[in-house]
Design a protein around this motif. Structure first.
Motif, PDB file in Angstrom:
ATOM      1  N   ILE A   2       1.723 -26.433 -12.675  1.00  0.00           N
ATOM      2  CA  ILE A   2       2.451 -26.719 -13.903  1.00  0.00           C
ATOM      3  C   ILE A   2       1.702 -26.151 -15.104  1.00  0.00           C
ATOM      4  CG2 ILE A   2       3.549 -28.793 -12.996  1.00  0.00           C
ATOM      5  CD1 ILE A   2       1.449 -30.444 -14.485  1.00  0.00           C
ATOM      6  N   TYR A   3       2.455 -25.909 -16.175  1.00  0.00           N
ATOM      7  CA  TYR A   3       1.894 -25.353 -17.398  1.00  0.00           C
ATOM      8  C   TYR A   3       2.261 -26.253 -18.562  1.00  0.00           C
ATOM      9  CZ  TYR A   3       1.579 -21.224 -14.442  1.00  0.00           C
ATOM     10  OH  TYR A   3       1.307 -20.364 -13.407  1.00  0.00           O
ATOM     11  N   SER A   4       1.362 -26.330 -19.529  1.00  0.00           N
ATOM     12  CA  SER A   4       1.626 -27.124 -20.723  1.00  0.00           C
ATOM     13  C   SER A   4       2.386 -26.286 -21.742  1.00  0.00           C
ATOM     14  CB  SER A   4       0.309 -27.612 -21.327  1.00  0.00           C
ATOM     15  OG  SER A   4       0.531 -28.231 -22.579  1.00  0.00           O
ATOM     16  N   MET A   5       3.147 -26.955 -22.603  1.00  0.00           N
ATOM     17  CA  MET A   5       3.783 -26.244 -23.709  1.00  0.00           C
ATOM     18  C   MET A   5       2.860 -26.157 -24.927  1.00  0.00           C
ATOM     19  SD  MET A   5       7.846 -27.176 -23.829  1.00  0.00           S
ATOM     20  CE  MET A   5       7.784 -28.876 -23.304  1.00  0.00           C
ATOM     21  N   THR A   6       1.764 -26.888 -24.891  1.00  0.00           N
ATOM     22  CA  THR A   6       0.797 -26.847 -25.991  1.00  0.00           C
ATOM     23  C   THR A   6      -0.193 -25.711 -25.754  1.00  0.00           C
ATOM     24  OG1 THR A   6       0.970 -29.239 -26.269  1.00  0.00           O
ATOM     25  CG2 THR A   6      -0.937 -28.156 -27.248  1.00  0.00           C
ATOM     26  N   GLY A   7      -0.389 -24.882 -26.760  1.00  0.00           N
ATOM     27  CA  GLY A   7      -1.320 -23.778 -26.583  1.00  0.00           C
ATOM     28  C   GLY A   7      -1.594 -23.038 -27.874  1.00  0.00           C
ATOM     29  N   PHE A   8      -2.608 -22.180 -27.825  1.00  0.00           N
ATOM     30  CA  PHE A   8      -2.977 -21.356 -28.976  1.00  0.00           C
ATOM     31  C   PHE A   8      -3.563 -20.048 -28.471  1.00  0.00           C
ATOM     32  CE2 PHE A   8      -6.140 -19.841 -32.052  1.00  0.00           C
ATOM     33  CZ  PHE A   8      -5.341 -19.720 -33.179  1.00  0.00           C
ATOM     34  N   GLY A   9      -3.152 -18.964 -29.120  1.00  0.00           N
ATOM     35  CA  GLY A   9      -3.689 -17.657 -28.769  1.00  0.00           C
ATOM     36  C   GLY A   9      -3.944 -16.841 -30.017  1.00  0.00           C
ATOM     37  N   LYS A  10      -5.028 -16.090 -29.995  1.00  0.00           N
ATOM     38  CA  LYS A  10      -5.387 -15.259 -31.156  1.00  0.00           C
ATOM     39  C   LYS A  10      -6.004 -13.958 -30.683  1.00  0.00           C
ATOM     40  CE  LYS A  10      -8.114 -15.278 -35.440  1.00  0.00           C
ATOM     41  NZ  LYS A  10      -8.992 -16.066 -36.335  1.00  0.00           N
ATOM     42  N   ALA A  11      -5.668 -12.885 -31.383  1.00  0.00           N
ATOM     43  CA  ALA A  11      -6.252 -11.580 -31.090  1.00  0.00           C
ATOM     44  C   ALA A  11      -6.400 -10.813 -32.394  1.00  0.00           C
ATOM     45  CB  ALA A  11      -5.384 -10.802 -30.108  1.00  0.00           C
ATOM     46  N   VAL A  12      -7.462  -9.991 -32.460  1.00  0.00           N
ATOM     47  CA  VAL A  12      -7.774  -9.239 -33.694  1.00  0.00           C
ATOM     48  C   VAL A  12      -8.098  -7.800 -33.325  1.00  0.00           C
ATOM     49  CG1 VAL A  12      -9.297  -9.088 -35.702  1.00  0.00           C
ATOM     50  CG2 VAL A  12      -8.699 -11.336 -34.768  1.00  0.00           C
TER      51      VAL A  12
END
Length: 298
Positions: A2-12
């Motif tokens: 299962i996967y959560s709907m809560t998340g954060f991603g960042k790229a520069v």
């Protein structure tokens, strides 16, 4: 899994004199709710970015931000001289029509007039560097990296949820098994209680008829069917978590939890014994914790 709907991603990424920053964060939602803020020079790719996000996240409240940081030289605003001159001409014409003395006849009044003109719409515009050849491909790669980071975050959160659910399901199963001794004891208590009450009555009764009615009464209070269904729901919950659901298992798990709740409530209504009712209350507490967290499952 299962996967959560809560998340954060960042790229520069640094492209020439610009720094491109992509951030994506998501929270739980019944449907997909995507909010995008994209730098002006990359607006032409917004639909493609949206498609990339939709394919990866499927569901949730998602905020996507693409910003560009540049050095001060390229950030300097531009004066739209033609716009300012047009404003000035309209003001002068208005002064003539009204018979006023023209503004800007002294140094102070000229400075005030200039301040007024520069506050008007479109008098000043920020300089936006156009996207260079090959730059769009780099930006797309940055967006893909941010999405990948978001998915990885959701995967890690999903593992945590899996452990929580597994523990809660095991607790409910253990509580369900602990009902059995009280269930057997309950049947005998019901029989003895009815016999004691009948013994107090100054009348005779048909013992065969009593046994028939007792069987009927106990059958109405029998919880074997509810126990069996609840056990099946517990197994199905675990099987659904372990399955590789392409479209996510969150909604299905939510439905299973509802069915589990119905069986536990029925157990409570049929458990006319204090010990069994206490066990049912503990089951409800474990299930309520599952309900709260299952809302975060993709």
């Amino acid at each position: 899994m299962i996967y959560s709907m809560t998340g954060f991603g960042k790229a520069v990424a640094v492209i020439a004199d610009k720094k491109v920053i992509v951030e994506i964060k998501s929270l739980n939602s019944k449907q997909l709710d995507l909010n995008m803020r994209c730098a002006q020079q990359y607006r032409e790719c917004e639909m493609e970015f949206r498609s990339m996000i939709l394919k990866a996240v499927q569901r949730g409240k998602v905020d996507f931000t693409l910003t560009v940081e540049t050095n001060q030289a390229t950030e300097a605003p531009l004066f739209n001289k033609d716009v300012v001159m047009a404003y000035k001409k309209q003001i002068d014409d208005l002064y003539d029509e009204l018979g006023f003395v023209h503004a800007g006849t002294t140094a102070d009044s000229s400075a005030l007039m200039l301040q007024l003109l520069l506050r008007l719409p479109d008098a000043i515009s920020a300089k936006t560097a156009e996207a260079q050849e090959g730059e769009i491909d780099v930006v797309k790669h940055v967006v893909a990296q941010a999405i990948e980071a978001l998915v990885e975050f959701r995967t890690q959160e999903g593992r945590s949820l899996y452990n929580v659910f597994s523990e809660k399901i095991a607790n409910i199963r253990a509580l369900l098994e602990s009902v059995e001794p009280y269930e057997k004891e309950r049947t005998e208590k019901i029989r003895q209680s009815l016999l004691d009450r009948l013994a107090q009555l100054p009348v005779d009764y048909d013992k065969n008829r009593f046994e028939q009615e007792l069987i009927y009464y106990i059958e109405k209070l029998d919880i074997n069917e509810e126990k069996h269904r609840l056990d099946n729901h517990l197994k199905y919950f675990m099987e659904t978590m372990d399955a590789n659901e392409e479209n996510g298992a969150g909604k299905k798990l939510g439905f299973i939890v509802q069915e589990m709740g119905r069986e536990i409530n029925t157990l409570g209504s049929k458990s006319n014994q204090a010990e069994m009712q206490r066990i049912v209350v503990r089951m409800k507490d474990e299930l309520e914790q599952i309900k709260e967290q299952v809302l975060n499952v993709l």
